[in-house]
Design a protein around this motif. Sequence first.
Motif, PDB file in Angstrom:
ATOM      1  N   THR A   1       0.840  -1.200   0.000  1.00  0.00           N
ATOM      2  CA  THR A   1       0.000   0.000   0.000  1.00  0.00           C
ATOM      3  C   THR A   1       0.877   1.251   0.000  1.00  0.00           C
ATOM      4  O   THR A   1       1.769   1.388   0.845  1.00  0.00           O
ATOM      5  CB  THR A   1      -0.902   0.010   1.250  1.00  0.00           C
ATOM      6  OG1 THR A   1      -1.630  -1.204   1.287  1.00  0.00           O
ATOM      7  CG2 THR A   1      -1.847   1.197   1.226  1.00  0.00           C
ATOM      8  N   PRO A   2       0.675   2.165  -0.933  1.00  0.00           N
ATOM      9  CA  PRO A   2       1.433   3.421  -0.916  1.00  0.00           C
ATOM     10  C   PRO A   2       1.044   4.254   0.296  1.00  0.00           C
ATOM     11  O   PRO A   2      -0.016   4.041   0.904  1.00  0.00           O
ATOM     12  CB  PRO A   2       1.009   4.101  -2.223  1.00  0.00           C
ATOM     13  CG  PRO A   2      -0.330   3.529  -2.547  1.00  0.00           C
ATOM     14  CD  PRO A   2      -0.289   2.112  -2.054  1.00  0.00           C
ATOM     15  N   PRO A   3       1.886   5.195   0.699  1.00  0.00           N
ATOM     16  CA  PRO A   3       1.548   6.063   1.847  1.00  0.00           C
ATOM     17  C   PRO A   3       0.201   6.745   1.660  1.00  0.00           C
ATOM     18  O   PRO A   3      -0.129   7.208   0.561  1.00  0.00           O
ATOM     19  CB  PRO A   3       2.694   7.082   1.866  1.00  0.00           C
ATOM     20  CG  PRO A   3       3.836   6.379   1.193  1.00  0.00           C
ATOM     21  CD  PRO A   3       3.220   5.518   0.140  1.00  0.00           C
TER      22      PRO A   3
ATOM     23  N   LEU B   1       0.091   7.981   6.835  1.00  0.00           N
ATOM     24  CA  LEU B   1       0.340   6.609   7.281  1.00  0.00           C
ATOM     25  C   LEU B   1       1.202   5.905   6.245  1.00  0.00           C
ATOM     26  O   LEU B   1       0.864   5.873   5.057  1.00  0.00           O
ATOM     27  CB  LEU B   1      -0.977   5.846   7.467  1.00  0.00           C
ATOM     28  CG  LEU B   1      -1.980   6.445   8.466  1.00  0.00           C
ATOM     29  CD1 LEU B   1      -3.238   5.587   8.523  1.00  0.00           C
ATOM     30  CD2 LEU B   1      -1.362   6.572   9.841  1.00  0.00           C
ATOM     31  N   THR B   2       2.306   5.325   6.696  1.00  0.00           N
ATOM     32  CA  THR B   2       3.234   4.615   5.804  1.00  0.00           C
ATOM     33  C   THR B   2       3.489   3.227   6.364  1.00  0.00           C
ATOM     34  O   THR B   2       3.799   3.068   7.551  1.00  0.00           O
ATOM     35  CB  THR B   2       4.562   5.368   5.669  1.00  0.00           C
ATOM     36  OG1 THR B   2       4.306   6.707   5.237  1.00  0.00           O
ATOM     37  CG2 THR B   2       5.482   4.673   4.669  1.00  0.00           C
ATOM     38  N   LEU B   3       3.354   2.234   5.498  1.00  0.00           N
ATOM     39  CA  LEU B   3       3.615   0.855   5.901  1.00  0.00           C
ATOM     40  C   LEU B   3       5.116   0.625   5.912  1.00  0.00           C
ATOM     41  O   LEU B   3       5.803   0.861   4.918  1.00  0.00           O
ATOM     42  CB  LEU B   3       2.933  -0.115   4.931  1.00  0.00           C
ATOM     43  CG  LEU B   3       3.022  -1.600   5.272  1.00  0.00           C
ATOM     44  CD1 LEU B   3       2.300  -1.895   6.580  1.00  0.00           C
ATOM     45  CD2 LEU B   3       2.429  -2.447   4.147  1.00  0.00           C
ATOM     46  N   GLY B   4       5.650   0.157   7.034  1.00  0.00           N
ATOM     47  CA  GLY B   4       7.074  -0.096   7.146  1.00  0.00           C
ATOM     48  C   GLY B   4       7.359  -1.592   7.105  1.00  0.00           C
ATOM     49  O   GLY B   4       6.843  -2.361   7.903  1.00  0.00           O
ATOM     50  N   GLY B   5       8.169  -2.045   6.135  1.00  0.00           N
ATOM     51  CA  GLY B   5       8.486  -3.465   6.027  1.00  0.00           C
ATOM     52  C   GLY B   5       7.324  -4.270   5.482  1.00  0.00           C
ATOM     53  O   GLY B   5       6.330  -3.736   4.992  1.00  0.00           O
TER      54      GLY B   5
ATOM     55  N   LEU C   1       3.898  -3.042  10.743  1.00  0.00           N
ATOM     56  CA  LEU C   1       4.624  -1.892  11.267  1.00  0.00           C
ATOM     57  C   LEU C   1       4.167  -0.659  10.494  1.00  0.00           C
ATOM     58  O   LEU C   1       4.305  -0.587   9.270  1.00  0.00           O
ATOM     59  CB  LEU C   1       6.137  -2.088  11.106  1.00  0.00           C
ATOM     60  CG  LEU C   1       7.011  -0.879  11.478  1.00  0.00           C
ATOM     61  CD1 LEU C   1       6.832  -0.522  12.950  1.00  0.00           C
ATOM     62  CD2 LEU C   1       8.480  -1.152  11.159  1.00  0.00           C
ATOM     63  N   VAL C   2       3.609   0.318  11.220  1.00  0.00           N
ATOM     64  CA  VAL C   2       3.039   1.514  10.597  1.00  0.00           C
ATOM     65  C   VAL C   2       3.722   2.747  11.162  1.00  0.00           C
ATOM     66  O   VAL C   2       3.888   2.886  12.382  1.00  0.00           O
ATOM     67  CB  VAL C   2       1.520   1.596  10.836  1.00  0.00           C
ATOM     68  CG1 VAL C   2       0.946   2.864  10.212  1.00  0.00           C
ATOM     69  CG2 VAL C   2       0.832   0.371  10.258  1.00  0.00           C
TER      70      VAL C   2
ATOM     71  N   ALA D   1       4.196   2.434  15.153  1.00  0.00           N
ATOM     72  CA  ALA D   1       3.240   1.562  15.845  1.00  0.00           C
ATOM     73  C   ALA D   1       3.260   0.169  15.247  1.00  0.00           C
ATOM     74  O   ALA D   1       3.311  -0.001  14.027  1.00  0.00           O
ATOM     75  CB  ALA D   1       1.831   2.151  15.757  1.00  0.00           C
ATOM     76  N   ASP D   2       3.237  -0.841  16.109  1.00  0.00           N
ATOM     77  CA  ASP D   2       3.073  -2.231  15.685  1.00  0.00           C
ATOM     78  C   ASP D   2       1.598  -2.599  15.853  1.00  0.00           C
ATOM     79  O   ASP D   2       1.089  -2.665  16.976  1.00  0.00           O
ATOM     80  CB  ASP D   2       3.940  -3.162  16.536  1.00  0.00           C
ATOM     81  CG  ASP D   2       5.420  -2.983  16.262  1.00  0.00           C
ATOM     82  OD1 ASP D   2       5.761  -2.840  15.084  1.00  0.00           O
ATOM     83  OD2 ASP D   2       6.212  -2.982  17.219  1.00  0.00           O
TER      84      ASP D   2
END
Length: 389
Positions: free
Chosen positions: A283-285, A325-329, A345-346, A367-368
């Motif tokens: 998902t893009p930011p 909001l950005t999805l990390g990993g 991971l957000v 945030a997890d």
Amino acid sequence: MTMLKLFGFIFFCGLLSPSQEVLSGLSCAVSPGAMQNVLSEAILQNGLLQQHLQGLVLPNIMSEGGLLNSPTSITGLHLVKVRRPKLSVVLLSGIGVQLSIAAKLELSGDCLVGLLSELIDILVDVRLTANIKCTNYEAGTVQVVFEDCLCILGAVKIKLLSGLLTLSVNELVLRQLTAALPALLCPVLEIVVNLVNIQLLGTLNAVIPVGTAGTIHYQLASLPFTSGLFLGMDLDGAVKQVGGTIIPHDSSPSALPPLLDKLLVLGLRQSFLNAALALLVQTPPQTFTCTPEVVSGAAPCQGTQLSSGTCCPACHGSSPLSIKLTLGGSPLLFLEDNKASVELLVLMQVFVKRSDGAVLTLLLLKADLALNVHLSIVGGRLVLGLSLG
């Protein structure tokens, strides 16, 4: 059987015992009854057997007659229809599959008895039985061997328009059909089995696009294996990103549960699903704009009015508060008994844009998120429904 659409139309699957190891992280268990249904649809219900038997022409049946019997000849004998075909499957330990087809063949031709010429109709019960096994595994494909074909004739009913049927004609027809039909029907069944094999094996070596993010490629990982209770198959799955980079996943041994009263059990390792989710969840930011609320009776704001009603003098804002909001990993799926969850991971950034175009970050939070997963099969697809835990 729609569940098979998830990874194509899986044919060479079977009943796996609880201790049966699965080596590739992708495997399935299909009951013999379900496999019988699949083959019956492919061979009988789709008209494949009827189509290849339709052009069957039998040799002429001739008799010179004798002192008490007139000469008899039956010419132009051909198949009119295959009536009430029924297919059954038996699994043979260490050999493969025994395929049996029982049917009534309706034949028609011209009959000449002495000087009387008329139409003859013959209805004969036939049972074809053959062994099918897989050999020579190479690069995801196997060779299917068709052998030990046996053709057994049952009851024969003969009808002449005049109704004048002698015992000698009945014996003549039965004797010559018994000699001729096996050599004609077994090669036709072999052709049909090979065509079905091509169709079904083609679905076991497939590339499935996952949107524009990449592909999932799966193929046979080894020869199918049989016992008296099951015919099993392992699949080798590769998850690839655009550009060809493979997302690794663990392929260590695992076990499938027994089928019990189920038609199908499809086994997917947790690591394989994680590799697939890495493609699916890209998902893009996402940026959301908050509309500020005016607090009644509050003092005039000398900066930016935030959605909470507070004032940010340093913001010098000409735009409202935003949250990015950005999805990390990559997301991680965890499977437990009767439970599944996904961890994400957000990164959450709260910011405003100043009048000079600069971005002023007010809050940056990592945030997890733990999401509950509800698994279901909808329209032949595995669906993961996510909700906040």
